[in-house]
Write a protein that holds these residues in place. Sequence first.
Motif, short mmCIF file in Angstrom:
data_model
loop_
_atom_site.label_atom_id
_atom_site.label_comp_id
_atom_site.label_asym_id
_atom_site.label_seq_id
_atom_site.Cartn_x
_atom_site.Cartn_y
_atom_site.Cartn_z
N SER A 39 33.05 48.61 64.30
CA SER A 39 33.96 47.81 65.13
C SER A 39 33.23 46.92 66.12
CB SER A 39 34.94 48.72 65.86
OG SER A 39 34.24 49.65 66.66
N THR A 40 32.19 47.43 66.77
CA THR A 40 31.50 46.63 67.78
C THR A 40 30.69 45.49 67.18
OG1 THR A 40 29.68 48.24 67.73
CG2 THR A 40 31.33 48.49 69.46
N ALA A 41 30.39 45.56 65.87
CA ALA A 41 29.60 44.50 65.23
C ALA A 41 30.47 43.44 64.56
CB ALA A 41 28.64 45.11 64.21
N LEU A 42 31.79 43.62 64.55
CA LEU A 42 32.65 42.69 63.83
C LEU A 42 32.54 41.23 64.30
CD1 LEU A 42 35.91 44.78 63.26
CD2 LEU A 42 34.12 44.21 61.62
N PRO A 43 32.42 40.97 65.61
CA PRO A 43 32.24 39.57 66.01
C PRO A 43 31.01 38.92 65.37
CG PRO A 43 32.82 40.91 67.91
CD PRO A 43 32.56 41.86 66.78
N ARG A 44 29.93 39.65 65.24
CA ARG A 44 28.72 39.12 64.59
C ARG A 44 28.96 38.86 63.11
NH1 ARG A 44 24.58 37.69 68.22
NH2 ARG A 44 24.72 39.10 70.01
N VAL A 45 29.76 39.73 62.49
CA VAL A 45 30.07 39.55 61.07
C VAL A 45 30.81 38.24 60.86
CG1 VAL A 45 31.34 40.51 59.11
CG2 VAL A 45 30.11 42.03 60.65
N VAL A 46 31.83 38.00 61.69
CA VAL A 46 32.61 36.76 61.58
C VAL A 46 31.73 35.54 61.77
CG1 VAL A 46 34.48 35.42 62.61
CG2 VAL A 46 34.75 37.87 62.28
N ALA A 47 30.83 35.59 62.76
CA ALA A 47 29.95 34.46 63.02
C ALA A 47 29.05 34.15 61.83
CB ALA A 47 29.09 34.74 64.25
#
Length: 480
Positions: A39-47
């Motif tokens: 969950s905490t890495a999801l913003p990086r995944v989207v980027a």
Amino acid sequence: MTTVNEAAPPALPARQVRLVVLGALLGVLLSALDQTIVSTALPRVVADVGGIDDLPWVVTVYLLTSMATTPVWGKLADLYGPRGTFATAIGVFLAGSLLCGLAQGIGQLIAFRALQGLGGGGLFALALSIIGAVVPPADRGRYQGAFGAVFGLASVGGPVLGGGLADSLGWRWIFFVNLPVGLVSLATVWTTVRVPRTRRDHRIDVTGVVLILISVTALLLYLNWAGRTHGWTAPGSLALLAIFVVAAVALLAVESRAPEPILPPQLFRVPLVRVGGVFAFLSGFTMFSGVVYLPVYLQEVAGMSAARTGLAMLPLMLGIVATSMGSGMLISARGRYKPLVVTGAFLVLLGTLALTRIGTGTPYLFIGAAGLVFGAGVGLTMQPVITAVQNSVPLQDIGAATGSVNFLQRMGSVVGTALLGSVLSSRVASGMADALSTVFLVAVPFAVLAAVVSMFLVEMRRPAAPGGAPAQPAAEAAGD
């Protein structure tokens, strides 16, 4: 009279038992971490890979496939033995982890997360089955208490580790990190577990598996889409709900006639399995309200970073770890579990009620105390029920019983996460602090029901040595 399984697991040297437990715990660590680290890495995944509209499925599809296959793995362990089944599950999980780390688009990532979930559904239930297969009933509580401690560590360490890996090595390493841990777990269990089993004719309940997948998928889609996008009573939403009901009814009918049912109906004739399954669902629902949404409060309302959130969750983690291990020791020493579960259920209720009071400017001392009480309750309720269920069924049914109860617990956690997420989304316009207090308020009735159901669990005493006389209800054995 409530009886326990009298067949003794094969006697293993103490050192070998410890190695088996270590390998199983590493498998549980992988399963627990994967629910919190992503969950905490999801913003990086989207980027990196895009697809923000489909991002929730990165989490949801893993929960779907892992939950739906949990009872399947338990049944396979009864048919083929825990060692080979665990090796297969962890192999599928590691293959999915590797492919997730190599994914080049959001569609690939979702597909590989589904594969990862297929294996992940077996890690926890099979690890418990392995303990049930090699550890005598009198000692299971002590070893299984460590499982709850691992979950507590993962619930706090996962977000911190996920954020740290995403910021340093990149988001792909939240999946690559599974590989060395998983290989050690696989090697340890494969070389140490030696469980003789009697070969018997068997059939895989394919129809049951398909109906589980259909019913669970329809329910999750209803909770995710209806509550957040389309409305609870929209025609499409009601159609999904109808599919769930029809598939669930069909599943009950199929399982009552299947030669080798995935969810054996006869197991639910055992009072501990039946009542324990209901309690597992309700406690799973309530448990994830704090584990998932308290970190959201700390980051979105209190303004903490991922690393600080992990530290702020330490009281909750310490509560889980301390009572998980303590309850296991008490069960092994005294052979009674019901007082622990009832106490834990009421502590979870008290902690949930306290969390309904948090808002902007709430002192951390109050939040930490509420988290400690909540965590202590979770630790007292997670493993004792599964230990008691294992001790109430024949040795050859331990895998199916463990998988069935664990399935219901996961079902509760997934339904709770989805439903409370819908509540959060619908209330967020009024302010994040108010929305989160509403989330915890919605969890309160489920915590009340869990506390009530806990009092209907059947207490029992089991012999200190396996293979002894059948157990008696505690009231008869203790004279109380």
